[in-house]
Design an enzyme around this catalytic site. Structure first.
Site, short mmCIF file in Angstrom:
data_model
loop_
_atom_site.label_atom_id
_atom_site.label_comp_id
_atom_site.label_asym_id
_atom_site.label_seq_id
_atom_site.Cartn_x
_atom_site.Cartn_y
_atom_site.Cartn_z
N LYS A 115 -27.64 1.16 92.51
CA LYS A 115 -28.80 1.32 93.18
C LYS A 115 -28.58 2.17 94.30
O LYS A 115 -27.61 2.15 95.03
CB LYS A 115 -29.45 -0.08 93.64
CG LYS A 115 -30.48 -0.07 94.47
CD LYS A 115 -31.52 -1.48 94.64
CE LYS A 115 -30.74 -2.01 95.88
NZ LYS A 115 -30.62 -1.60 97.13
N GLU A 184 -39.29 -3.00 98.34
CA GLU A 184 -39.03 -4.01 99.35
C GLU A 184 -40.01 -4.04 100.21
O GLU A 184 -40.38 -2.94 100.92
CB GLU A 184 -37.69 -3.60 99.95
CG GLU A 184 -37.08 -4.77 101.10
CD GLU A 184 -35.80 -4.86 101.37
OE1 GLU A 184 -34.97 -4.04 100.67
OE2 GLU A 184 -35.55 -5.36 102.29
#
Ligand code: KIV
Length: 279
Positions: A115, A184
């Site tokens: 990631k 997020e």
């Protein structure tokens, strides 16, 4: 443990069909629990800096520590998709270094992919990693490694301009070949728009119910942390107090000589004992 049996790209097939559920894991034990709970993937997150090592932020963790956590999780969850988080400074310096460090996550950490935090500004780095054959999960919205630039750890995409930038980021990441995008701390309506505009799955954390998947930090789910809890977190267990009570009981019983009892002790034959005593 074979890396071929599981492909991060298979997650794409779940988009629009079933919710993808992921959790962070950092060690052998949490990885075993995650695998037993049948999560769709585990992320060895750089949040390890905070929840495992006690740092204030995620800047203080490097490749060496991340690889240690990745290896432990790979041993604990051999049959689960494992994604290693690229720590601060492991991909920002040069494309070459980024590819090399992503390669270490696969080669040594036994992860299926990595990631990378950031949108358009890291697109060429992500492209290079993908071209090297390493699947990449993008991460936009609140990206803690860019907290200074974002004005702290706060909800992103609340203005028209920043919302448009996040949509653009998601599209650029899709173009350079990510297999999914973590979103997020973004308003639910915006993550819905982003989810509809990209063909890859979106995995939300603090991003509402409309993303293709959800991810939470293991310690948050288990209620293991003392004090502050972000609004988007749901504790499914009162881990801190439950473990504390068990440990306090152990301390009490040991001090009072209740533990160990005969049941938890080994014994010697009377014959040998007598021999020992006469010596
Ligand atoms: O490191 C982390 O825990 C993350 C979250 C988005 C799950 O990156």
């Amino acid at each position: 443990m074979s890396l071929f049996k599981i492909s991060p790209y298979a997650l794409k097939e779940k988009k629009g069909k079933e919710t993808i559920v992921a959790v962070t894991a950092y060690d052998y034990t949490s990885a075993q629990i995650a695998e037993a709970a049948a999560v769709d993937f585990v992320l060895i997150g750089d949040s390890a800096a905070m929840v495992m090592l006690g740092h204030e932020d995620t800047f203080s963790i490097g490749m060496e520590e991340m690889l240690l956590f990745c290896k432990a999780v790979s041993r604990g969850a051999p049959d689960t998709l494992r994604i290693g988080d690229m720590p601060f400074l492991s991909y920002q310096v040069s494309k070459e270094q980024a590819v090399y460090n992503a390669g270490l996550m696969v080669k040594e950490g036994r992860c299926h992919g990595v990631k990378v935090e950031g949108g358009e500004e890291v697109a060429c780095v992500i492209e290079a990693i993908v071209k090297a054959g390493i699947p990449v999960l993008g991460h936009i919205g609140l990206t803690p490694q860019r907290a200074a630039e974002l004005g702290g750890l706060k909800v992103q995409g609340k203005t028209l301009e920043s919302a448009k930038k996040l949509i653009k980021d998601a599209k650029v990441l899709e173009e350079v070949g990510v297999f999914g995008i973590v979103i997020e701390c973004v308003p639910a309506e915006l993550s819905k728009v982003i989810t509809e505009k990209v063909s890859v799955p979106t995995i939300g954390i603090g991003a509402g119910p409309f993303t293709d998947g959800q991810i939470l930090v293991f310690h948050d789910i288990m209620g293991l942390l003392k004090g502050f809890r972000p609004r988007f977190v749901k504790n499914y267990f009162d881990g801190f107090n439950t473990f504390k009570e068990a440990l306090s009981q152990y301390v009490k019983e040991s001090k009072e000589k209740i533990f160990p009892s005969e049941k938890e002790s080994f014994s010697l034959s009377q014959e040998i004992l007598q021999e020992l005593l006469v010596d």
